[in-house]
Design an enzyme around this catalytic site. Structure first.
Site, PDB file in Angstrom:
ATOM      1  N   GLN A 147       0.842  -1.198   0.000  1.00 16.01           N
ATOM      2  CA  GLN A 147       0.000   0.000   0.000  1.00 16.01           C
ATOM      3  C   GLN A 147       0.874   1.243   0.000  1.00 16.01           C
ATOM      4  OE1 GLN A 147      -3.279  -0.411   3.129  1.00 16.01           O
ATOM      5  NE2 GLN A 147      -1.919  -2.086   3.622  1.00 16.01           N
TER       6      GLN A 147
ATOM      7  N   VAL B  42       3.521   4.193  -0.925  1.00 18.46           N
ATOM      8  CA  VAL B  42       3.800   4.993  -2.117  1.00 18.46           C
ATOM      9  C   VAL B  42       5.294   5.280  -2.225  1.00 18.46           C
ATOM     10  CG1 VAL B  42       1.483   5.979  -2.149  1.00 18.46           C
ATOM     11  CG2 VAL B  42       3.294   7.198  -0.919  1.00 18.46           C
ATOM     12  N   ASP B  43       6.075   4.829  -1.239  1.00 18.16           N
ATOM     13  CA  ASP B  43       7.525   5.029  -1.322  1.00 18.16           C
ATOM     14  C   ASP B  43       8.148   3.972  -2.244  1.00 18.16           C
ATOM     15  OD1 ASP B  43       8.516   2.642   0.129  1.00 18.16           O
ATOM     16  OD2 ASP B  43       7.596   3.546   1.906  1.00 18.16           O
TER      17      ASP B  43
ATOM     18  N   HIS C 164      -1.575   1.700  -4.120  1.00 15.43           N
ATOM     19  CA  HIS C 164      -1.954   3.111  -3.978  1.00 15.43           C
ATOM     20  C   HIS C 164      -1.041   4.059  -4.749  1.00 15.43           C
ATOM     21  CE1 HIS C 164      -4.147   1.889  -0.030  1.00 15.43           C
ATOM     22  NE2 HIS C 164      -4.832   1.599  -1.113  1.00 15.43           N
TER      23      HIS C 164
ATOM     24  N   CYS D 187      -0.742  13.063 -15.775  1.00 12.46           N
ATOM     25  CA  CYS D 187      -1.356  14.186 -16.503  1.00 12.46           C
ATOM     26  C   CYS D 187      -2.871  14.074 -16.390  1.00 12.46           C
ATOM     27  CB  CYS D 187      -0.941  14.118 -17.970  1.00 12.46           C
ATOM     28  SG  CYS D 187      -1.839  15.296 -19.006  1.00 12.46           S
TER      29      CYS D 187
ATOM     30  N   CYS E  56       3.101  18.185 -19.929  1.00 13.29           N
ATOM     31  CA  CYS E  56       3.028  16.719 -19.977  1.00 13.29           C
ATOM     32  C   CYS E  56       3.948  16.202 -21.080  1.00 13.29           C
ATOM     33  CB  CYS E  56       1.583  16.288 -20.242  1.00 13.29           C
ATOM     34  SG  CYS E  56       1.451  14.527 -20.619  1.00 13.29           S
TER      35      CYS E  56
ATOM     36  N   GLY F  91       3.054  -4.649   8.684  1.00 17.73           N
ATOM     37  CA  GLY F  91       2.965  -3.202   8.830  1.00 17.73           C
ATOM     38  C   GLY F  91       1.702  -2.568   8.298  1.00 17.73           C
TER      39      GLY F  91
ATOM     40  N   SER G 210      -2.397  -1.701   9.456  1.00 15.33           N
ATOM     41  CA  SER G 210      -3.416  -1.739  10.504  1.00 15.33           C
ATOM     42  C   SER G 210      -4.753  -2.268   9.986  1.00 15.33           C
ATOM     43  CB  SER G 210      -3.633  -0.327  11.067  1.00 15.33           C
ATOM     44  OG  SER G 210      -4.199   0.484  10.051  1.00 15.33           O
TER      45      SER G 210
ATOM     46  N   LEU H  71       3.145  -3.748  15.035  1.00 13.41           N
ATOM     47  CA  LEU H  71       3.695  -3.428  16.361  1.00 13.41           C
ATOM     48  C   LEU H  71       2.694  -3.711  17.463  1.00 13.41           C
ATOM     49  CD1 LEU H  71       5.768  -0.120  16.351  1.00 13.41           C
ATOM     50  CD2 LEU H  71       6.551  -2.485  16.459  1.00 13.41           C
TER      51      LEU H  71
HETATM   52  P1  NAD Z   1      -1.242   2.322   9.074  1.00 16.59           P
HETATM   53  O1  NAD Z   1      -0.450   3.584   9.284  1.00 16.59           O
HETATM   54  O2  NAD Z   1      -2.708   2.381   9.154  1.00 16.59           O
HETATM   55  O3  NAD Z   1      -0.756   1.202  10.108  1.00 16.59           O
HETATM   56  C1  NAD Z   1       0.615   0.943  10.287  1.00 16.59           C
HETATM   57  C2  NAD Z   1       0.750  -0.428  10.916  1.00 16.59           C
HETATM   58  O4  NAD Z   1       2.135  -0.732  10.950  1.00 16.59           O
HETATM   59  C3  NAD Z   1       0.246  -0.510  12.345  1.00 16.59           C
HETATM   60  O5  NAD Z   1      -0.562  -1.664  12.482  1.00 16.59           O
HETATM   61  C4  NAD Z   1       1.503  -0.639  13.210  1.00 16.59           C
HETATM   62  O6  NAD Z   1       1.348  -1.498  14.302  1.00 16.59           O
HETATM   63  C5  NAD Z   1       2.470  -1.239  12.233  1.00 16.59           C
HETATM   64  N1  NAD Z   1       3.857  -0.843  12.463  1.00 16.59           N
HETATM   65  C6  NAD Z   1       4.345   0.381  12.785  1.00 16.59           C
HETATM   66  N2  NAD Z   1       5.677   0.351  12.873  1.00 16.59           N
HETATM   67  C7  NAD Z   1       6.037  -0.936  12.613  1.00 16.59           C
HETATM   68  C8  NAD Z   1       7.273  -1.607  12.568  1.00 16.59           C
HETATM   69  N3  NAD Z   1       8.433  -0.994  12.807  1.00 16.59           N
HETATM   70  N4  NAD Z   1       7.281  -2.930  12.266  1.00 16.59           N
HETATM   71  C9  NAD Z   1       6.121  -3.594  12.031  1.00 16.59           C
HETATM   72  N5  NAD Z   1       4.915  -2.999  12.051  1.00 16.59           N
HETATM   73  C10 NAD Z   1       4.880  -1.683  12.345  1.00 16.59           C
HETATM   74  O7  NAD Z   1      -0.726   1.747   7.689  1.00 16.59           O
HETATM   75  P2  NAD Z   1      -1.512   1.121   6.452  1.00 16.59           P
HETATM   76  O8  NAD Z   1      -2.390   0.007   6.898  1.00 16.59           O
HETATM   77  O9  NAD Z   1      -0.473   0.861   5.418  1.00 16.59           O
HETATM   78  O10 NAD Z   1      -2.473   2.274   5.958  1.00 16.59           O
HETATM   79  C11 NAD Z   1      -1.945   3.556   5.756  1.00 16.59           C
HETATM   80  C12 NAD Z   1      -2.188   4.133   4.390  1.00 16.59           C
HETATM   81  O11 NAD Z   1      -1.328   5.294   4.262  1.00 16.59           O
HETATM   82  C13 NAD Z   1      -1.786   3.218   3.259  1.00 16.59           C
HETATM   83  O12 NAD Z   1      -2.625   3.446   2.202  1.00 16.59           O
HETATM   84  C14 NAD Z   1      -0.377   3.681   2.923  1.00 16.59           C
HETATM   85  O13 NAD Z   1      -0.150   3.645   1.540  1.00 16.59           O
HETATM   86  C15 NAD Z   1      -0.358   5.155   3.306  1.00 16.59           C
HETATM   87  N6  NAD Z   1       0.962   5.533   3.878  1.00 16.59           N
HETATM   88  C16 NAD Z   1       2.071   5.159   3.200  1.00 16.59           C
HETATM   89  C17 NAD Z   1       3.312   5.436   3.699  1.00 16.59           C
HETATM   90  C18 NAD Z   1       4.520   5.008   2.862  1.00 16.59           C
HETATM   91  O14 NAD Z   1       4.419   4.953   1.639  1.00 16.59           O
HETATM   92  N7  NAD Z   1       5.635   4.664   3.500  1.00 16.59           N
HETATM   93  C19 NAD Z   1       3.443   6.089   4.924  1.00 16.59           C
HETATM   94  C20 NAD Z   1       2.267   6.477   5.604  1.00 16.59           C
HETATM   95  C21 NAD Z   1       1.016   6.178   5.076  1.00 16.59           C
END
Ligand code: NAD
Length: 238
Positions: free
Chosen positions: A89, A91-92, A107, A115, A136, A180, A182, A204
């Site tokens: 999910q 975007v990085d 996502h 564009c 574009c 990782g 929720s 976590l």
């Molecule tokens: P979320 O933020 O809803 O939940 C994060 C989950 O990761 C939690 O359950 C937590 O317990 C767990 N967690 C936190 N640190 C951890 C670690 N070190 N090791 C293992 N687990 C860990 O995340 P989601 O369910 O991915 O939903 C968030 C939405 O926001 C997604 O659509 C995502 O694409 C986007 N988002 C993306 C990024 C990114 O691209 N890195 C960052 C923030 C949000």
């Protein structure tokens, strides 16, 4: 390794690389209102703010590195390219920078721009996108651009792929590993709950949107620690 492995990952896998989750206490998300910068119904109204936010996110991402969890998954995929599927999910681009191939970004990707006229997207890397003067590269006709990520309330075309990617997991011996997430944005339990394969969860802490009883094994600890236990358990039968 005979079995197929599907990694389904969320923001938590990149947390130890310094990219905050939605629930994180610090970071970019706290300086902006998600309803302004990540909402399909409002983004055009907040056009300047949206581009400023994702420009900052790109600049921040440039400074981050993949962590041990990304790298271990990459190594496993390189060893067994036909057996390991990665859906994220996120975007990085930390999976790609760790060496993963063919990552399915549900996502979208913040390193791409789309564009609004011809709907093509292209790679912009970590650059500050000069949205006021850009054109574009495909149609050259647009003055509206959208970071190539799926906002809340927006259709997510890659969700259609899930059914196909999950087909092998109707086989008992295969494994889905959720790391990782929720389950609040994508209801992962509803998607994998009825699959007969083995299921492993690593977060976590407990989440209200995750039903623990569908999982065979749960690790509530950092992904960089859990990943070694998880890979050991799935590769020991190879
Ligand atoms: P979320 O933020 O809803 O939940 C994060 C989950 O990761 C939690 O359950 C937590 O317990 C767990 N967690 C936190 N640190 C951890 C670690 N070190 N090791 C293992 N687990 C860990 O995340 P989601 O369910 O991915 O939903 C968030 C939405 O926001 C997604 O659509 C995502 O694409 C986007 N988002 C993306 C990024 C990114 O691209 N890195 C960052 C923030 C949000």
């Amino acid at each position: 390794m005979d079995q197929r492995i599907l990694f389904f990952t969320g923001a938590g896998i990149s947390a130890e690389s310094g990219i905050p989750t939605f629930q994180g206490e610090s970071g970019l998300w706290n300086n902006y209102d998600i309803n302004e910068v990540c909402q399909y119904s409002t983004w055009l109204r907040n056009y300047d703010k949206v581009h400023t936010f994702y420009n900052e996110m790109r600049a921040d991402l440039k400074l981050k590195e993949p962590n041990h969890a990304h790298k271990t998954i990459a190594k496993l995929q390189q060893e067994f390219p036909d057996k390991v599927t990665i859906i994220t999910q996120n975007v990085d681009d930390l999976f790609e920078r760790a060496g993963c191939l063919n990552v399915h970004h549900l996502h979208g990707e913040v390193t791409k721009m789309r564009c609004c006229k011809c709907n093509n997207s292209w790679n912009i890397g970590y650059q500050i996108f000069d949205y006021k003067n850009a054109s574009c590269p495909y149609c050259n006709k647009s003055d509206k651009f959208k970071p190539d990520i799926i906002f809340f309330g927006e259709r997510a075309p890659k969700y259609g792929l899930l059914e196909k990617l999950l087909m092998p997991f109707f086989e008992l011996e295969n494994v889905v590993i959720v790391i990782g997430s929720s389950g609040t944005v994508v209801p992962i339990d509803d998607i994998i709950g009825s699959l007969p394969c083995k299921k492993i969860l690593n977060n976590l802490e407990v989440s209200e949107s995750i039903k623990e009883d569908i999982y065979d094994k749960i690790y509530y600890e950092e992904a960089t620690i859990a990943i070694d236990k998880i890979t050991l358990s799935i590769t020991k039968n190879r």
